[in-house]
Design an enzyme around this catalytic site. Structure first.
Site, PDB file in Angstrom:
ATOM      1  N   ALA A 115       0.827  -1.252  -0.170  1.00  0.00           N
ATOM      2  CA  ALA A 115       0.191   0.420   0.106  1.00  0.00           C
ATOM      3  C   ALA A 115       0.692   1.205   0.014  1.00  0.00           C
ATOM      4  CB  ALA A 115      -0.835  -0.128   1.267  1.00  0.00           C
ATOM      5  N   HIS A 128       3.766   1.194  -1.779  1.00  0.00           N
ATOM      6  CA  HIS A 128       3.838   2.083  -3.261  1.00  0.00           C
ATOM      7  C   HIS A 128       2.560   2.261  -3.631  1.00  0.00           C
ATOM      8  CE1 HIS A 128       7.079  -1.560  -3.011  1.00  0.00           C
ATOM      9  NE2 HIS A 128       7.822  -0.306  -2.752  1.00  0.00           N
ATOM     10  N   SER A 166       8.742  -3.935   1.806  1.00  0.00           N
ATOM     11  CA  SER A 166       8.588  -5.238   1.301  1.00  0.00           C
ATOM     12  C   SER A 166       9.798  -5.965   2.176  1.00  0.00           C
ATOM     13  CB  SER A 166       9.380  -4.679  -0.096  1.00  0.00           C
ATOM     14  OG  SER A 166       8.745  -3.596  -0.720  1.00  0.00           O
TER      15      SER A 166
HETATM   16  P1  AMP Z   1      10.840   0.319  -3.418  1.00  0.00           P
HETATM   17  O1  AMP Z   1      10.216  -0.622  -4.079  1.00  0.00           O
HETATM   18  O2  AMP Z   1      12.022   0.091  -1.252  1.00  0.00           O
HETATM   19  O3  AMP Z   1      12.499   0.474  -3.755  1.00  0.00           O
HETATM   20  O4  AMP Z   1      10.374   1.841  -2.780  1.00  0.00           O
HETATM   21  C1  AMP Z   1       9.919   2.253  -3.697  1.00  0.00           C
HETATM   22  C2  AMP Z   1       8.881   3.758  -3.802  1.00  0.00           C
HETATM   23  O5  AMP Z   1       8.268   3.405  -2.783  1.00  0.00           O
HETATM   24  C3  AMP Z   1      10.393   4.465  -2.841  1.00  0.00           C
HETATM   25  O6  AMP Z   1       9.892   6.148  -3.406  1.00  0.00           O
HETATM   26  C4  AMP Z   1       9.408   4.475  -1.615  1.00  0.00           C
HETATM   27  O7  AMP Z   1      10.099   5.678  -0.590  1.00  0.00           O
HETATM   28  C5  AMP Z   1       8.613   4.553  -1.459  1.00  0.00           C
HETATM   29  N1  AMP Z   1       8.255   3.683  -0.012  1.00  0.00           N
HETATM   30  C6  AMP Z   1       8.225   2.242   0.542  1.00  0.00           C
HETATM   31  N2  AMP Z   1       8.144   2.209   0.981  1.00  0.00           N
HETATM   32  C7  AMP Z   1       6.779   3.320   1.379  1.00  0.00           C
HETATM   33  C8  AMP Z   1       5.519   3.470   2.797  1.00  0.00           C
HETATM   34  N3  AMP Z   1       5.378   2.322   3.603  1.00  0.00           N
HETATM   35  N4  AMP Z   1       4.679   4.851   2.503  1.00  0.00           N
HETATM   36  C9  AMP Z   1       5.392   5.439   1.175  1.00  0.00           C
HETATM   37  N5  AMP Z   1       6.339   5.061   0.517  1.00  0.00           N
HETATM   38  C10 AMP Z   1       6.760   3.957   0.753  1.00  0.00           C
END
Ligand code: AMP
Length: 279
Positions: free
Chosen positions: A36, A38, A187
């Site tokens: 949620a 993402h 994740s």
């Molecule tokens: P990642 O796939 O972990 O590289 O994350 C991709 C994007 O989703 C990044 O900009 C993260 O900061 C954002 N993101 C990951 N977890 C969250 C969260 N709990 N709330 C808001 N954005 C998130």
């Protein structure tokens, strides 16, 4: 099935077609295993832009030796379905060779901002992030790109990089999405066992308390020390940092007239969790 492209040429063609119709384009970079958090980025883009492109790429350059590149959760079919259901218009999911062909030799490094906090504990991490994000921004040519405040230092590094390199894509930060008990969605939360999952929310609880006390004028270094102790007492094996910083430069927090940020990274079982809140 959501329209999925794997080459930069196809991505550019698609964005070019939208632009020629006068449509605005938002970009949502991810490494997949979507939750949620993402989807909050995707929804923000869908609400404010005419077209939304999500990217799915587990970027090897941002994983250090001994980190979880090989075991990082991957499920493109589920991610694609989730994005399609939300109304995302295009998925860009390149293979590693499309992003880093043989003889690839260029890196982007953000000095200062990229060397402290996460940069200190994960050497090379922000070089990998800055390199891949500068590529994605150049490849997509979107009007805006959306990043989570969950990775607060990453948001500042990306904003600095885009400004320094004159990349004409605006960077927008989206607030952190949390479980009901306060744990920030990640994740990597799948690495927590049942007992660890119960202990995990102490991270958010502690930094929220620290932020509140900083605001009311209590001593910052005392609070940082207290916060670290709380986290260890809850069963975390190690606290890499729990500290208060300027909300923009991330320098140690001195000027109480400026926005501040409490940031934490700590290990719980197999997981290394990070979180942050505004002062
Ligand atoms: P990642 O796939 O972990 O590289 O994350 C991709 C994007 O989703 C990044 O900009 C993260 O900061 C954002 N993101 C990951 N977890 C969250 C969260 N709990 N709330 C808001 N954005 C998130």
């Amino acid at each position: 099935m959501i329209k999925t492209v794997r080459s930069v040429d196809e991505l550019r063609q698609c964005v070019r077609d939208w632009r020629s119709e006068g449509l605005s384009v938002g970009l949502v970079p991810t490494m997949g295993a979507l939750h949620a958090g993402h989807m909050a980025l995707a929804n923000r883009s869908l609400e404010t832009m005419d077209r939304t492109v999500a990217t799915l790429f587990v970027n090897p350059k941002q994983f250090g030796e001994g980190e979880d590149l090989d075991t990082y959760p991957r499920d493109e079919a589920a991610d694609g379905a989730r994005l399609e259901e939300a109304g995302v218009h295009l998925l860009f999911a390149p293979v590693v060779e499309e992003m880093y062909p043989p003889h690839f030799a260029t890196g982007v490094k953000v000095d200062g901002l990229g060397d402290i906090l996460e940069g200190k504990y994960r050497p090379g991490f922000f070089d990998g992030v800055a390199t891949v994000v500068s590529k994605l921004l150049n490849q997509a040519g979107a009007d805006k790109a959306f990043f989570g405040q969950k990775d607060y230092q990453q948001l500042q590094v990306v904003t600095r990089m885009a400004q320094d390199l004159n990349i004409p894509t605006e960077i927008e930060g989206v607030p952190t999405v949390r479980e009901d008990d306060g744990l920030a969605l990640s994740s990597r939360n799948v690495y927590l066992n049942a007992e660890e999952r119960l202990a995990a929310p102490v991270l958010y609880k502690t930094i929220s308390h620290v932020a509140q006390k900083v605001k009311s004028g209590e001593d910052v270094s005392d609070l940082e020390k207290w916060g670290g102790e709380q986290v260890l007492a809850a069963g975390f094996s190690n606290v890499d940092y729990l500290s208060v910083h300027d909300g923009e430069t991330l320098e140690p927090y001195h000027d109480h007239s400026r926005p501040g940020r409490v940031l934490v990274a700590a290990k719980l079982g197999r997981a290394r969790l990070i979180d942050n809140v505004a002062v």
